[in-house]
Design an enzyme around this catalytic site. Structure first.
Site, PDB file in Angstrom:
ATOM      1  N   ASN A   1      13.244   4.380  -2.490  1.00  0.00           N
ATOM      2  CA  ASN A   1      12.420   5.392  -3.166  1.00  0.00           C
ATOM      3  C   ASN A   1      13.246   6.279  -4.085  1.00  0.00           C
ATOM      4  OD1 ASN A   1      10.046   4.528  -2.146  1.00  0.00           O
ATOM      5  ND2 ASN A   1       9.906   6.048  -0.521  1.00  0.00           N
TER       6      ASN A   1
ATOM      7  N   SER B   1       8.187   8.431   4.224  1.00  0.00           N
ATOM      8  CA  SER B   1       8.964   8.065   3.033  1.00  0.00           C
ATOM      9  C   SER B   1       9.506   9.296   2.331  1.00  0.00           C
ATOM     10  CB  SER B   1       8.103   7.249   2.069  1.00  0.00           C
ATOM     11  OG  SER B   1       6.883   7.862   1.844  1.00  0.00           O
TER      12      SER B   1
ATOM     13  N   GLU C   1      13.974  -0.178   5.691  1.00  0.00           N
ATOM     14  CA  GLU C   1      15.116   0.736   5.773  1.00  0.00           C
ATOM     15  C   GLU C   1      15.102   1.360   7.169  1.00  0.00           C
ATOM     16  OE1 GLU C   1      15.666   2.407   1.239  1.00  0.00           O
ATOM     17  OE2 GLU C   1      13.899   3.050   2.315  1.00  0.00           O
TER      18      GLU C   1
ATOM     19  N   HIS D   1      11.416   2.442   7.735  1.00  0.00           N
ATOM     20  CA  HIS D   1      10.624   2.592   6.512  1.00  0.00           C
ATOM     21  C   HIS D   1      10.239   1.235   5.943  1.00  0.00           C
ATOM     22  CE1 HIS D   1      10.275   4.057   2.134  1.00  0.00           C
ATOM     23  NE2 HIS D   1       9.152   4.280   2.784  1.00  0.00           N
TER      24      HIS D   1
HETATM   25  N1  CAA Z   1      -1.639  -7.085   2.296  1.00  0.00           N
HETATM   26  C1  CAA Z   1      -1.161  -8.284   2.726  1.00  0.00           C
HETATM   27  N2  CAA Z   1      -0.782  -9.266   1.894  1.00  0.00           N
HETATM   28  C2  CAA Z   1      -0.894  -9.053   0.572  1.00  0.00           C
HETATM   29  C3  CAA Z   1      -1.375  -7.847   0.040  1.00  0.00           C
HETATM   30  C4  CAA Z   1      -1.769  -6.833   0.958  1.00  0.00           C
HETATM   31  N3  CAA Z   1      -2.208  -5.661   0.561  1.00  0.00           N
HETATM   32  N4  CAA Z   1      -1.348  -7.929  -1.303  1.00  0.00           N
HETATM   33  C5  CAA Z   1      -0.867  -9.141  -1.609  1.00  0.00           C
HETATM   34  N5  CAA Z   1      -0.585  -9.804  -0.479  1.00  0.00           N
HETATM   35  C6  CAA Z   1      -0.005 -11.137  -0.375  1.00  0.00           C
HETATM   36  C7  CAA Z   1      -0.951 -12.229  -0.865  1.00  0.00           C
HETATM   37  O1  CAA Z   1      -1.804 -12.677   0.165  1.00  0.00           O
HETATM   38  C8  CAA Z   1       0.038 -13.292  -1.276  1.00  0.00           C
HETATM   39  O2  CAA Z   1       0.499 -13.980  -0.134  1.00  0.00           O
HETATM   40  P1  CAA Z   1       0.950 -15.516  -0.211  1.00  0.00           P
HETATM   41  O3  CAA Z   1       2.101 -15.604  -1.183  1.00  0.00           O
HETATM   42  O4  CAA Z   1       1.331 -15.857   1.203  1.00  0.00           O
HETATM   43  O5  CAA Z   1      -0.264 -16.256  -0.704  1.00  0.00           O
HETATM   44  C9  CAA Z   1       1.221 -12.508  -1.838  1.00  0.00           C
HETATM   45  O6  CAA Z   1       1.126 -11.208  -1.253  1.00  0.00           O
HETATM   46  C10 CAA Z   1       1.168 -12.399  -3.345  1.00  0.00           C
HETATM   47  O7  CAA Z   1      -0.084 -11.795  -3.687  1.00  0.00           O
HETATM   48  P2  CAA Z   1      -0.955 -12.193  -4.947  1.00  0.00           P
HETATM   49  O8  CAA Z   1      -0.713 -13.622  -5.308  1.00  0.00           O
HETATM   50  O9  CAA Z   1      -2.361 -11.749  -4.719  1.00  0.00           O
HETATM   51  O10 CAA Z   1      -0.453 -11.213  -6.101  1.00  0.00           O
HETATM   52  P3  CAA Z   1       0.978 -11.002  -6.723  1.00  0.00           P
HETATM   53  O11 CAA Z   1       1.788 -12.242  -6.717  1.00  0.00           O
HETATM   54  O12 CAA Z   1       0.681 -10.327  -7.988  1.00  0.00           O
HETATM   55  O13 CAA Z   1       1.690  -9.986  -5.702  1.00  0.00           O
HETATM   56  C11 CAA Z   1       2.243  -7.842  -4.849  1.00  0.00           C
HETATM   57  C12 CAA Z   1       1.125  -8.736  -5.381  1.00  0.00           C
HETATM   58  C13 CAA Z   1       2.753  -8.434  -3.524  1.00  0.00           C
HETATM   59  C14 CAA Z   1       1.661  -6.486  -4.623  1.00  0.00           C
HETATM   60  C15 CAA Z   1       3.402  -7.856  -5.923  1.00  0.00           C
HETATM   61  O14 CAA Z   1       2.867  -7.463  -7.171  1.00  0.00           O
HETATM   62  C16 CAA Z   1       4.528  -6.916  -5.571  1.00  0.00           C
HETATM   63  O15 CAA Z   1       5.388  -7.231  -4.757  1.00  0.00           O
HETATM   64  N6  CAA Z   1       4.545  -5.761  -6.244  1.00  0.00           N
HETATM   65  C17 CAA Z   1       5.592  -4.733  -6.032  1.00  0.00           C
HETATM   66  C18 CAA Z   1       5.158  -3.863  -4.890  1.00  0.00           C
HETATM   67  C19 CAA Z   1       6.221  -2.870  -4.527  1.00  0.00           C
HETATM   68  O16 CAA Z   1       7.104  -2.518  -5.298  1.00  0.00           O
HETATM   69  N7  CAA Z   1       6.114  -2.393  -3.285  1.00  0.00           N
HETATM   70  C20 CAA Z   1       7.019  -1.356  -2.793  1.00  0.00           C
HETATM   71  C21 CAA Z   1       6.494  -0.012  -3.140  1.00  0.00           C
HETATM   72  S1  CAA Z   1       7.493   1.288  -2.532  1.00  0.00           S
HETATM   73  C22 CAA Z   1       6.935   1.552  -0.981  1.00  0.00           C
HETATM   74  O17 CAA Z   1       6.031   0.981  -0.487  1.00  0.00           O
HETATM   75  C23 CAA Z   1       7.688   2.564  -0.190  1.00  0.00           C
HETATM   76  C24 CAA Z   1       7.233   3.942  -0.289  1.00  0.00           C
HETATM   77  O18 CAA Z   1       7.543   4.706   0.633  1.00  0.00           O
HETATM   78  C25 CAA Z   1       6.581   4.490  -1.457  1.00  0.00           C
END
Ligand code: CAA
Length: 410
Positions: free
Chosen positions: A192, A121, A154, A142
């Site tokens: 990012n 990333s 990406e 990515h």
């Molecule tokens: N692994 C697999 N599945 C997961 C998980 C994990 N670590 N965490 C949550 N889930 C799944 C849950 O099982 C659930 O699935 P279903 O809808 O099928 O039941 C779903 O995701 C939603 O989870 P929750 O209900 O427990 O919780 P939530 O609705 O609060 O969602 C979240 C949690 C998915 C993390 C949500 O808050 C989210 O999308 N947050 C933003 C995360 C984000 O911005 N990610 C990108 C970061 S940048 C990056 O990664 C790139 C980099 O290079 C830095």
């Protein structure tokens, strides 16, 4: 690319294990690689826990879970693992020499027509490609955290990459029900480059006592309707990853606004990487934050700053700057942020708030800080001055979609 192609995923940390799960769930045989039995065990338990959650929610049967786990074979020998794979994805930690050395091994050991991909990333894909004898088959792929949940991927092409490799990978990812977006190699790519400076600004506000940790996170969840607050998100992504991305962006742009806040570097020095080490901006027990007070306690200073307006204003200005720089289309930015981070589409938000209001906010930030990085984008000013601001955003969307349908590499 055949249906029974094997996929190797090198590195079984949070991202590597998530990518392993994505491919195993889609029916691929996956060779999961790391350098020790303990690291492999960690990866195995991430996939078991994630699929176990789906079973307990009734979204997957126990038989299907077992079939997914059975499709994964674990290796500590990289050359052996990749020798019969058509796609190799490297997802080890962000160290260029390490990645180059893994790519040299993979380049020699993998079949000649295999695609060599990196999930980096923060590092230049071009620098990784330049280290191997066949750089035309090296590409960035990515994924976003959590990889099984976020649909965006990406795909990053370098000046070396063969277009046919990009096309194959895009088709493969679509088959996994992911949404691939193809971009050129530039610090931060799309998501990012927009997300991490927003997190960096939130950290700056926190460190400088503009508001408490909870107030910042709450403002962005409740007012901006983001799925989580920026400090909790830093902990999810990993403070080490956020720091690496900011450092890379700062190196490439020399824009002081991108420079990481001191508290971020200190958290990383202290091994407080976030959820994965149990402590970051928050402290975690069983994957959930506890009631602690966070790494710094400062009296709240009242600077008359509205957290939501400030963070959203800066972020939308950066989205407009990205379009202005011809790196990505309005559609690709909207898709990127919505499918990579589950955030509202930024150009829809811009329409709702109006470019005029966003310009006013950004001018306020620029006047206060005097930082060139906070200067309002020309294009934002143009949109704000249009007779019909919403129509001007629609026109920009159409024009950039057209221009990027034949996006030149570079
Ligand atoms: N692994 C697999 N599945 C997961 C998980 C994990 N670590 N965490 C949550 N889930 C799944 C849950 O099982 C659930 O699935 P279903 O809808 O099928 O039941 C779903 O995701 C939603 O989870 P929750 O209900 O427990 O919780 P939530 O609705 O609060 O969602 C979240 C949690 C998915 C993390 C949500 O808050 C989210 O999308 N947050 C933003 C995360 C984000 O911005 N990610 C990108 C970061 S940048 C990056 O990664 C790139 C980099 O290079 C830095």
């Amino acid at each position: 690319m055949t249906e029974n192609m094997k996929v190797a995923v090198i590195g079984q940390g949070t991202m590597g294990a998530g990518i392993t799960e994505v491919f195993a769930k889609a029916g691929f045989e996956v060779h999961a690689v790391d350098n020790s039995e303990a690291a492999l065990e960690r990866g195995r338990s991430i996939v078991a826990k994630s699929t176990g959650r789906a079973v307990s929610k009734g979204k997957m049967s126990e038989e299907d879970q077992q079939a997914v786990l059975d499709r994964i074979t674990y290796f500590t020998d990289t050359a052996q693992a990749v020798s019969d794979c058509g796609l190799i994805i490297e997802a080890v930690f962000e160290n260029l020499e390490l990645k180059q050395s893994i790519f040299k091994t993979v380049d020699e050991a993998a079949p000649a027509d295999a695609i060599l991909a990196t999930n980096t990333s923060s590092l230049a894909i071009t620098a990784i490609a330049a280290a191997v004898s066949s750089p035309e088959r090296v590409v960035g792929v990515h994924f976003f955290n959590p990889a099984p949940v976020q649909t965006l991927v990406e795909v990053i092409r370098t000046v070396f990459t063969d277009d046919a490799i990009v096309a194959k990978l895009v088709e493969l990812l679509k088959g996994l029900r992911k949404s691939p977006v193809v971009v050129n190699d530039r610090a931060g790519f799309i998501v990012n480059c927009l997300l991490v400076p927003y997190i960096g600004s939130a950290i700056y506000l926190y460190e400088n006592g503009f508001a408490t940790r909870e107030e910042i996170d709450k403002a962005m969840v409740e007012q901006a309707k983001y799925p989580m607050g920026p400090l909790a998100l830093a902990d999810l992504i990993g403070n080490d990853v956020c720091l690496a991305v900011l450092e890379k962006m700062y190196d490439e742009t020399k824009d002081r606004v991108q420079a990481p806040a001191p508290i971020l570097t200190r958290l990383v020095m202290a091994n407080m990487m976030g959820m994965k080490t149990g402590r970051g901006f928050y402290t975690y027990e069983g994957g959930k934050p506890t009631e602690d007070r966070g790494p710094i306690r400062r009296p709240l200073q009242s600077r008359g700053v509205e957290i939501h307006d400030r963070l959203v204003g800066e972020y939308l200005n950066n989205c407009v700057k990205m379009v202005q720089s011809n790196y990505a289309s309005v559609d690709n930015i909207d898709t990127g942020m919505a499918e990579g981070c589950r955030m509202p589409k930024p150009f829809e938000v811009l329409k709702e708030l109006t470019p005029k209001r966003v310009l006013e906010i950004v001018e306020g930030i620029y006047a206060e800080t005097g930082e060139p990085g906070h200067r309002p984008a020309h294009l934002l000013r143009q949109l704000a001055e249009a007779d019909d601001q919403a129509a001007a955003i629609d026109e920009l969307r159409a024009a950039t979609a057209e221009a990027h349908s034949s996006n030149p590499r570079g």
